[in-house]
Structure formats: C-alpha cells, structure tokens
Design an enzyme around this catalytic site. Structure first.
Site, PDB file in Angstrom:
ATOM      1  N   LYS A 111       0.821  -1.222   0.000  1.00 21.54           N
ATOM      2  CA  LYS A 111       0.000   0.000   0.000  1.00 21.54           C
ATOM      3  C   LYS A 111       0.849   1.263   0.000  1.00 21.54           C
ATOM      4  O   LYS A 111       0.404   2.314  -0.454  1.00 21.54           O
ATOM      5  CB  LYS A 111      -0.899   0.030   1.231  1.00 21.54           C
TER       6      LYS A 111
HETATM    7  C1  LIG Z   1      -0.790  -7.777   2.441  1.00 22.33           C
HETATM    8  C2  LIG Z   1      -1.956  -7.667   1.521  1.00 22.33           C
HETATM    9  N1  LIG Z   1      -2.005  -8.505   0.463  1.00 22.33           N
HETATM   10  C3  LIG Z   1      -3.032  -8.454  -0.400  1.00 22.33           C
HETATM   11  C4  LIG Z   1      -4.087  -7.582  -0.224  1.00 22.33           C
HETATM   12  C5  LIG Z   1      -5.198  -7.587  -1.226  1.00 22.33           C
HETATM   13  O1  LIG Z   1      -5.081  -6.493  -2.106  1.00 22.33           O
HETATM   14  P1  LIG Z   1      -6.376  -5.916  -2.819  1.00 22.33           P
HETATM   15  O2  LIG Z   1      -7.290  -5.468  -1.747  1.00 22.33           O
HETATM   16  O3  LIG Z   1      -5.868  -4.767  -3.631  1.00 22.33           O
HETATM   17  O4  LIG Z   1      -6.961  -7.004  -3.614  1.00 22.33           O
HETATM   18  C6  LIG Z   1      -4.084  -6.720   0.873  1.00 22.33           C
HETATM   19  C7  LIG Z   1      -5.163  -5.758   1.134  1.00 22.33           C
HETATM   20  O5  LIG Z   1      -5.630  -5.075   0.325  1.00 22.33           O
HETATM   21  C8  LIG Z   1      -2.973  -6.743   1.737  1.00 22.33           C
HETATM   22  O6  LIG Z   1      -2.904  -5.896   2.750  1.00 22.33           O
HETATM   23  N1  LIG Z   2      -6.579  -5.102   2.443  1.00 22.90           N
HETATM   24  C1  LIG Z   2      -6.893  -3.732   2.533  1.00 22.90           C
HETATM   25  C2  LIG Z   2      -8.349  -3.445   2.458  1.00 22.90           C
HETATM   26  C3  LIG Z   2      -8.619  -2.099   1.878  1.00 22.90           C
HETATM   27  O1  LIG Z   2      -8.318  -2.139   0.524  1.00 22.90           O
HETATM   28  P1  LIG Z   2      -8.065  -0.887  -0.384  1.00 22.90           P
HETATM   29  O2  LIG Z   2      -7.010  -1.352  -1.338  1.00 22.90           O
HETATM   30  O3  LIG Z   2      -9.347  -0.582  -1.039  1.00 22.90           O
HETATM   31  O4  LIG Z   2      -7.604   0.261   0.449  1.00 22.90           O
HETATM   32  C4  LIG Z   2      -6.226  -3.169   3.790  1.00 22.90           C
HETATM   33  O5  LIG Z   2      -5.189  -3.664   4.136  1.00 22.90           O
HETATM   34  O6  LIG Z   2      -6.741  -2.278   4.414  1.00 22.90           O
END
Ligand SMILES: Cc1ncc(COP(=O)(O)O)c(C=O)c1O
Ligand SMILES: N[C@@H](CCOP(=O)(O)O)C(=O)O
Length: 463
Positions: A111
């Site tokens: 993120k």
């Molecule tokens: C460590 C981790 N892997 C994978 C994901 C999944 O990603 P997305 O929500 O973009 O599908 C998340 C949360 O979003 C995460 O925090």
């Molecule tokens: N897995 C995410 C959930 C939120 O997803 P987002 O990509 O829409 O911000 C988290 O770790 O918070």
C-alpha cells in the site's frame, strides 16, 4: 484526460478533481474516459528507466495538464525517497520463482507504493487550491497504516481510519494506533472490514456530509491508488523482458478488494505484455467463485491467516464490471441493483468467457498457506507473509508467474511462527511498536456513530 463514473452520474472531471472526489458523487467509481495505449517501442524505452522515472511516465497520460511535469517529478521523487530499497519494488528470485517485493516502504506493505504518493498529492493539491481535507478510510490492516504514514502531521489534513476490532494482526494494529499526531484518528469498529467499508461508502454517499466535511478517500475507491499500483507491473515486466514485446509475463496477485489485480488488468489494457493474471484469494473466495461460475455472491466473512484479504464485497469489482459490460453505466447500475436486491449478480456465458480470458483464480486454505510458507522456506530460506503465500500457492501450476509479495512477513509473525517456528526479523519500521503508547476509539459498526465521532473530533466545521 478526464474521468467518468462507472454509474454514469458524474460530469467528466480532470485528474485533480478525480483524486479529491474519491468515490464518485453518484456512488460509482471513477475511471478514465479512455485507457491510454502505450506502443511497444515506448514500452521498450521504459524498460531502461528506474522506478521513479518510470512512475512519471506511467502516470503522465493520466495526470495530463492537471499537474505541471516538474511538479509531478518532484512529487514522485519525494514519495519514493522513503523506501528502504533503492529499486523501490525490486524483483527477488528464490526457490526458482520471481517475487515482486512490494514491502520496502515505511509500513512494510504494498500500500505504501500508492499511499506515499497520494499523501503528497493531497498536500500539493490542498496547498495549490486551498481548503482542508478529512480523509475517511476503512482498512483490513494495511491501507490504514500506509495512509496514516502518508499524511501524518500534514497541514490541512485529518485522517479517520476504521479497522475491524480484533481482525487485524497485532503489529498492524500497533502501526496505526501508535501514531499519536493530532491529525490521526483511529477507530476500532465492532464488526468486519466489509462493515467498515460499507460505512465509508455510506458517508461518502451522504453528499451534504461529504461536502461539509470535505471528505477524501485513501482506499482503492480513489483512482489514484489504482494508477500508482500499475507502475510496478510495468517495472517488473521491464526488468524481466528487457523490453522485448514478445516476452509476456504472468502475475499472481493476492486479492481482497480487487485493487491490486485490477491495476494489473489496467496495465495489460494499456498494452503491457501480461500473459495470465491470477486472482489468489483465501477462504473468502467470492472472486474465485465468480471466475469459475460467473456468479458474484457474498457470504459470511471468515477470519483467516491472511487477514488483510478477509473481504467479501470487493470495491474494485465495480470497475472491472464496467469494462466487462462494455463501459455501459446503465448495465452496471442494473447488475448492482440485482446484487443489492438478491445478494448476488450473474454474468452471461459470453462474458464468463471474457472473464476466463482475463483471469485465472484460485482460493487457498489456511492449511495450504502454512504449507506454502514451509515449503518455500525449506527450499530457499525465503520467508513469505501469509498473503504472499496465498499468491504463491495459487500459482503452483505456473512456475513462471511472478508472485506479488504484498507484505513483509514480520507483520504477520504469528502465522509465520506457526508455519516454520521462526520469528521473521522485523525491518526497522516495525521495531519497538509493542512498547509504544497508543490511541484508538472503539465504536459500533454504524455510520451515524462514525459521523458523530468525526463531528465531535473536528468541532464546528464551516459549511
Ligand atoms: C498484504 C496484503 N495482500 C493483499 C491484499 C489484497 O489487495 P487488494 O485489496 O488490492 O486485492 C491486501 C489488502 O488489500 C494486503 O494488505
Ligand atoms: N486489504 C486492505 C483493504 C482495503 O483495501 P483498499 O485497497 O481498497 O484500500 C487493507 O489492508 O486495508
């Protein structure tokens, strides 16, 4: 470049307005009017660039005239200077597989790649255009801390982050609640991530509240998140292919809210030679069931060893649906109404075929997640976080696929210890968290409780 809503109810807006709007004012998600196509020759040139140079190139067609080029360069440079690895998102090879390491930022999860940039972008736009911003976000563990680290202490910005109480890892919780800057407000919600995400959307859809409080979004409902997450697909492809357009690369993407894998899909639509995109889910398998059956039906949220992916209704699925339905907002509205009324939506046979062309998908159990961590460690000494392990196991039949390593294993030490009996050494950013003072409110999973808390915290707000 202008941006439209998947539901058709937003007059086209420029990049800066799209970033500030977050969720479309009609409840839809913003998408570019046209997806830019990158010719093979340019992709080859891009394969020689470093991450920061590439980021500027990838973002430029989307940003357009909204931000002068020199300012974009400065924003990008500053955003990625906080990463501990000089390549920002390096590829690592272990046990015969390539891992795209996305965890070298300040909060040790993918993120950071988007949220370091988005934090600086918000600050830049507020300074340029005036006003204030109150960020409201939901997290299953990683978005929250990355967003908080992206905006902590920034003038004119307050951030309210909802996390599901007891459903994030202890380290993730501490990463958020130990940030004591006056502009940071953590709320543990008595519910699931889906509850928290629903509250966020409810409050964004309350347009008088949104306007009065000048709400901003850090979740992947904000298009800037998706755009920034496309960069590392281009980067990985360039490093692996050397710019050869015939060289197609597959990616396995641990998936929850469908943001990261949608970013990969967008990169492919821009012309990046991606072969397969693998949607890797945990037991919360709504997306893998959709790929298999064409039916999208939410059920109970299960707690798993990969808690950041304990999600049922995935925000960015609506963006994919928009393209799957040939960019027809009326068709999107109709299918979403079906979902709202019946608890499920279904696409026809021709569209199922297109879904199967776009994605492979597989759900991975906790037992398989542990087995994967064990196996990769035994063969290479490389320690996976449980989300990355889900990605790896889902790609078991595709040894060539690059697995997105979405978080540092030390964020999920309990799962790693359960698998291999070893505490992964934490990066500097995760050290000493358990000893620090914390601040966090606890509230019911109820939109009024959250808006009430925001009003109380912010005091009298001008209309
Ligand atoms: C460590 C981790 N892997 C994978 C994901 C999944 O990603 P997305 O929500 O973009 O599908 C998340 C949360 O979003 C995460 O925090
Ligand atoms: N897995 C995410 C959930 C939120 O997803 P987002 O990509 O829409 O911000 C988290 O770790 O918070």
């Amino acid at each position: 470049m202008r941006y439209l809503s998947t539901r058709g109810g937003v007059e086209p807006v420029g990049f800066a307005d799209a970033v500030m709007m977050g969720l479309g004012t009609d409840g839809g998600l913003l998408v570019p009017e046209q997806i830019p196509k990158i010719p093979a020759k340019r992709l080859k040139d891009w394969s020689q660039l470093n991450f920061q140079q590439l980021a500027v190139e990838v973002l430029s067609p989307f940003v357009g005239e909204s931000i002068p080029h020199a300012d974009l360069v400065e924003l990008v440079e500053r955003s990625y200077a906080t990463f501990l690895h000089p390549e920002v998102t390096p590829l690592a090879e272990h046990g015969g597989r390539q891992w795209l390491e996305l965890f070298h930022g300040p909060t040790a999860a993918f993120k950071d790649v988007a949220l370091q940039l988005l934090g600086n972008l918000f600050e830049y736009l507020i300074a340029r255009e005036g006003g204030v911003l109150r960020i409201l976000g939901a997290t299953s563990g990683d978005t929250g801390s990355a967003a908080i680290y992206g905006v902590r202490g920034k003038a004119g910005i307050d951030i309210f982050i909802l996390h599901p109480k007891g459903r994030v890892s202890p380290i993730q919780e501490r990463q958020m609640t130990t940030v004591l800057d006056a502009n940071v407000h953590n709320i543990a919600v008595l519910g699931t991530f889906d509850d928290a995400q629903r509250i966020v959307k409810t409050l964004f859809n309350d347009l008088p509240f949104k306007q009065q409080y000048r709400l901003g979004a850090v979740n992947s409902i904000n298009l800037a998140r998706i755009l920034a997450q496309t960069i590392y697909y281009f980067y990985a492809w360039g490093r692996i292919s050397g710019g050869n357009p015939e060289h197609r690369v597959s990616f396995s993407v641990p998936t929850g809210n469908f943001g990261d894998v949608f970013a990969g899909w967008l990169a492919k639509r821009m012309g990046l030679p991606i072969d397969r995109l693998i949607i890797a889910t945990n037991r919360n398998d709504i997306l893998s069931r959709f790929v298999a059956s064409g039916v999208y039906q939410a059920g109970e949220v299960f707690q798993t060893l990969s808690p950041a992916m304990d999600i049922q209704l995935a925000s960015n699925f609506e963006r994919y649906l928009y393209y799957l339905l040939d960019e027809d907002p009326a068709a999107v509205r109709a299918l979403l109404a079906e979902l709202e009324q019946t608890g499920q939506l279904q696409v026809d046979g021709e569209r199922r075929r297109r879904v199967a062309e776009d994605f492979d998908a597989r759900a991975v159990s906790d037992a398989e997640t542990l087995a994967e961590i064990r196996q990769v460690y035994a063969t290479s000494g490389y320690i996976l976080c449980p989300h990355t392990a889900v990605g790896a196991r889902a790609a078991a039949d595709n040894a060539e696929a690059v697995v997105l390593a979405t978080a540092h294993p030390a964020k999920f030490d309990a799962a790693v210890v359960e698998a291999i009996g070893i505490e992964p050494p934490p990066p500097r950013s995760l050290q000493g968290l358990l000893e620090r003072e914390t601040r966090c409110a606890e509230l019911a999973a109820d939109a009024e409780a959250i808006s009430g808390f925001m009003r109380e915290t912010l005091g009298a707000v001008e209309d």
